[in-house]
Write a protein that holds these residues in place. Sequence first.
Motif, PDB file in Angstrom:
ATOM      1  N   THR A  28       0.808  -1.224   0.000  1.00 24.29           N
ATOM      2  CA  THR A  28       0.000   0.000   0.000  1.00 24.29           C
ATOM      3  C   THR A  28       0.840   1.272   0.000  1.00 24.29           C
ATOM      4  N   ASP A  29       2.116   1.178   0.366  1.00 26.36           N
ATOM      5  CA  ASP A  29       2.966   2.369   0.425  1.00 26.36           C
ATOM      6  C   ASP A  29       4.123   2.345  -0.573  1.00 26.36           C
ATOM      7  N   GLY A  93      -6.349   3.245   7.132  1.00 29.13           N
ATOM      8  CA  GLY A  93      -6.880   3.436   5.794  1.00 29.13           C
ATOM      9  C   GLY A  93      -8.360   3.141   5.694  1.00 29.13           C
ATOM     10  N   SER A  94      -8.702   2.205   4.818  1.00 27.00           N
ATOM     11  CA  SER A  94     -10.067   1.746   4.606  1.00 27.00           C
ATOM     12  C   SER A  94     -10.072   0.228   4.731  1.00 27.00           C
ATOM     13  N   GLN A  96     -10.420  -1.931   2.429  1.00 30.20           N
ATOM     14  CA  GLN A  96      -9.585  -2.515   1.374  1.00 30.20           C
ATOM     15  C   GLN A  96      -8.113  -2.484   1.755  1.00 30.20           C
ATOM     16  N   ILE A  97      -7.666  -1.390   2.358  1.00 24.21           N
ATOM     17  CA  ILE A  97      -6.271  -1.290   2.785  1.00 24.21           C
ATOM     18  C   ILE A  97      -6.008  -2.229   3.955  1.00 24.21           C
ATOM     19  N   TYR A 183     -12.125   7.818   7.605  1.00 22.82           N
ATOM     20  CA  TYR A 183     -11.259   6.855   6.936  1.00 22.82           C
ATOM     21  C   TYR A 183     -10.246   7.563   6.046  1.00 22.82           C
ATOM     22  N   LEU A 184      -9.217   6.803   5.625  1.00 27.47           N
ATOM     23  CA  LEU A 184      -8.202   7.317   4.701  1.00 27.47           C
ATOM     24  C   LEU A 184      -7.627   8.635   5.179  1.00 27.47           C
ATOM     25  N   VAL A 185      -7.167   8.634   6.417  1.00 29.09           N
ATOM     26  CA  VAL A 185      -6.691   9.867   7.016  1.00 29.09           C
ATOM     27  C   VAL A 185      -5.405   9.606   7.800  1.00 29.09           C
TER      28      VAL A 185
END
Length: 276
Positions: A28-29, A93-94, A96-97, A183-185
């Motif tokens: 993811t990164d 993340g979310s 999915q992550i 999320y995603l923060v």
Amino acid sequence: MSYNSPTDLASALTLAAKAHQTVIAGGTDVYPASRQGRPPQNLLDVTRIPDLTSIAHLDDHIRIGAAVNWTQIINANLPAAFDALKQAAREVGSVQIQNSGTIGGNLCNASPAADGVPPLLTLDASLEVSSLARGPRIMPLGDFITGPRSTELQADELVTAVLVTNPDANAKSAFEKLGSRRYLVISITMTAAQITCDDAGKIAQARVAVGACSAVAQRLPDLEASLIGKTPQDVHVARHHLAPLSPIDDVRGSGEFRLDVVAEQCVRAIKRAALA
């Protein structure tokens, strides 16, 4: 570009011993961290190695493979002392992550705002690190991350597991995170607490760790010591308890704001853990 996905640790360590390998432990990164126009050339995916993708309850400790993803941690049968880690996992993340991102990747990425680090510090976690030439070594998580995006991991090494000594059966934990949305923060501040209370309801053992408020996440030893013998209702966090922290001013919040938030997060996390 080369892509290798070994299914055993020996093969992975053989590949890691070669120069210029970019390890994928969820991925993811990998590309966000790459320099523009210079994608990684040699990818080593470790997510198909059974020893790295499982959680084991051993005689005196729990072993979490470095490629265990956050969804596995959320669903795992772990003691209450791991509740803060599970709560942090739900904040990564979310969904999915969480299905892809891994605990080892979170640690090796070494972001000051890595959600997994404060809970693992309260668990007094250690890392198992291995190389083909030197074999495995164990080091405390607090020694592994040395700064933003910086660790003690050598070029030919892989993190293979997170190790946690079996916690006290009465230890409980909680995690608090502040972000600009759900999320995603990236965390503005985050706090984890592990608390053990005695039969009288007083705090007998305390560990508190804060992330996103210094170059690396920090335990708060003065605060921990001040909690012993108190009831959760008597918890008070003073500014001097936050002395190890050095929050910066950025677009997500000022340093003063972060310190104010952390003081409240500490109280909330300690009470939630103690009264769970």
